[in-house]
Structures are given as C-alpha cells and as structure tokens.
Design an enzyme around this catalytic site. Sequence first.
Site, PDB file in Angstrom:
ATOM      1  N   GLY A 107      60.159  80.704  66.019  1.00  0.00           N
ATOM      2  CA  GLY A 107      60.562  81.255  65.838  1.00  0.00           C
ATOM      3  C   GLY A 107      62.149  80.178  65.165  1.00  0.00           C
ATOM      4  N   GLY A 111      54.370  77.875  64.574  1.00  0.00           N
ATOM      5  CA  GLY A 111      53.595  78.910  64.628  1.00  0.00           C
ATOM      6  C   GLY A 111      52.052  78.973  64.132  1.00  0.00           C
ATOM      7  N   LYS A 132      54.641  90.392  58.606  1.00  0.00           N
ATOM      8  CA  LYS A 132      54.397  91.885  58.464  1.00  0.00           C
ATOM      9  C   LYS A 132      56.368  91.281  57.409  1.00  0.00           C
ATOM     10  CE  LYS A 132      54.305  94.538  62.617  1.00  0.00           C
ATOM     11  NZ  LYS A 132      55.065  94.336  63.656  1.00  0.00           N
ATOM     12  N   ARG A 135      52.115  69.769  70.551  1.00  0.00           N
ATOM     13  CA  ARG A 135      54.059  69.504  70.816  1.00  0.00           C
ATOM     14  C   ARG A 135      53.987  68.785  71.932  1.00  0.00           C
ATOM     15  NH1 ARG A 135      55.099  76.238  71.280  1.00  0.00           N
ATOM     16  NH2 ARG A 135      56.437  75.808  69.266  1.00  0.00           N
TER      17      ARG A 135
END
Length: 394
Positions: free
Chosen positions: A374, A351, A201, A35
Amino acid sequence: MKKTIKDYNLYDKKVIIRCDFNVPMENNIILDDNRIVASLDTIEYAINNGAKVILMSHLGRIKEASDLINNTLEPVAKRLEELLHRKVVFIGETRGKKLEKAIKKMRAGSVVLIQNTRYEDLDGKKESNNDLQLASYWASLGDIYINDAFGTSHRNHASNVGIASILPNGVGFLIEKEVNILGRAINNPKRPFTVILGGAKVNDKIGVIENLVKIADYILIGGGMAYTFLVAKGLNVGKSLVDKENIDFCKKILDNYSSKIILPVDNIVANEISNSSLVRVATSDNIKDLDIALDIGPKTVELFNQYLIKSKTVIWNGPVGFSEIKNFSKGTKALCETLSKLDAITIIGGGDTASSVINLGFKDKFTHISTGGGATLELLEGKNLPGINVISDI
Ligand code: AMP
C-alpha cells in the site's frame, strides 16, 4: 530532506527503531524473511554505533483475542538472532514492568524486540488510531526514534506518527532507499519511462494510473485489470474479471491518453481457474462468452517487449496474469526475463508483484524490489506518506 539515523550520536542512547517485520507466517513459521533482511542495515548500524536498540513492528491484524497467538513476533526475534548473530531479548508484551525492566538492563549494542504493536488494537484500536497516551508511553521508553518501516509509512499509527511526534527522530536506511529510488524514478525518470500495471482490480490502481499517466511515456496494462479496459473499448471479454464501476474511468483514460496505454492483443483463456483446465490463446477481439482471460498471450509479450527493450526506467505493479497458478504465470515470467536483461532502472512494486517475481526465481534481477504494498502504491499516486512526513527535516 529528512533527518536520518546518521544525524544522531547513538552511543548509549535508547534508540527505538520502528521496523516492518510484517512477514508472511503460517503456524508461527516465517515463509519469507525479506522484510527482516531489508531492516538489517539500520539495526546493524545502530548496534555498531553503541545504541541500545529497541525494535518495534506490527504483524498482521488483531481483531479478536484468538488473533494474538498467530501474530506473535517471537519467531521474528529468533530469525533476527540468527541474522544478527547476537542475542535479541523478546518481550511478549507491548507495555508494563517486564518491558521497562528489560530496557533498564540494556547495554550499548544490546537489542530488545517488543511484542506486535497491534496487540494494542484489541483494546480500542489504540495502535491503529494513534492513541496519544499509548504513543507517549512508547516514546517514554526511548531517547531517539527512527522510522524504518516503509511498508507502514502510509498509516497514521501510534508506533510511527505517534512516537515520532514526541521524540527526536529520523528515517532509517530502508525508508531512505525506498523513497530515493521510487522518488527519483517518478520525479526525474530516465526516459523512456514505462509502467507495467497488472493485478486484479482497476479500482485499487486508479490513483496510480491518474498520476503516472501524466508522467510515464507508456503504460502497459495486463492482469485482471486489462479486461475492464477492453470492455471500455467495446470488446467482449467473456467471464474475465471486469470492474464494472470503473468502465467509464477506463474510457476516459483511453480517450485522453490513447497513445500511452498499451493493452493486450492476445490472451491465455480457460473455462476455469485451475492448473488442469484446458487453455488456449485468444486474440482480444475473439474472447468467447465462456472464456476467462487469465494471462497475457505470446503476441502481447512481444508487443510489451518492444516498449520495454527501449525503456530506461520501468516500474511494475501487479502481475500480468493469475501467476499463482503455473498455467497462467508465463506472461509474468516472460516480462521478468525481459526486465532482468535490461540496461535500465527496474523497480518492482511491493505486495503481490514482489511475491510473484520472487516465487518465479527473479529475486536479485531488478534494481529494486520495494518492501511496501500500500505504501508503494500511495507513493506512486504522488501522495505524501504520514509516517515519513512526520520526520523532521534537516
Ligand atoms: P493486486 O493485488 O491488485 O496486484 O492483484 C494481484 C492479484 O491479481 C493476484 O492474486 C493475481 O492472481 C490476480 N490476477 C492477475 N491477473 C488476473 C486475471 N487475468 N484474472 C484474475 N485475477 C488476476
């Protein structure tokens, strides 16, 4: 179109650049500087155009005083100095005389990095609640505000939306690149357009599935989330991960889009999540009660490859197995290999997927690895991101 850093004359101006230096760290040692590297184009452009460069970023979460020491941006200042080959003045505070003095002393091309913006969360979550007084104070330190923190652009914080609401503003090169690449891929994809979804999930990806199932030609589902879909088809998945609350959602998606949703036909199963556990391949209709399915199997890799080989755009979010453990990383690795050879636009969502493919040695093998987690998901859900929305249009 949004204004960018290129729309301003930066010379001798105090230019606040909100970066995303939220890098993984252990005991103040940076484990992965991707990053930071991704922010260099914008910072170097500002330096080369004679700006007084004031850098801001958050790092981790600050809930109590003991979180401060582990989340200082000081190691980032050191790494930036190495990458930029110039002095980066680190101010270990988010406001006050020391910071104001350092900014007053700046010359064209000099660089100051302010302490972790979330230090302000210790006192009433001022950064995360976009406190107006804090945003006004930070805005008073600069002349122009550039948002280049793609990974935070789904948040409405003082250091992005707050300052941008006050100062002349624009986006940096990283946000421009992320939005262009991801935006083009979902708004005007070269077809066939295939999405690979994995991860733990279903719940985290409902918005993405709902949006992309309408746009994509195929959605290949692996990882923990595949087993909720298999349950929705009436299959036994043993002790595999199942998101019980979303079985009905999976049923609905399978009913409406059965030809687009491609599920695993075989799986690597074990009785425990460990590198020393005994593994075997189980077809999806033959998972036993004590089995935990932890990776896609070889037949599924073949099946997924049939769709990938003909694709012209591929977006991938979520590893297709428990890839932190070598025994269960083969499926993710095999798909990396396929994508790395494709003549197609290949995009890795940020992520966990980004860390998985980088750790497996495929860092430079895709068109783009997103720096957002996100934020990338919300963009894929078709949502507007407040940190980008707030930037003025041309
Ligand atoms: P996400 O953040 O939703 O993309 O989830 C990433 C996590 O999903 C990683 O930590 C993976 O280990 C985990 N994961 C992938 N496949 C499985 C699986 N079959 N069972 C359990 N966890 C999995």
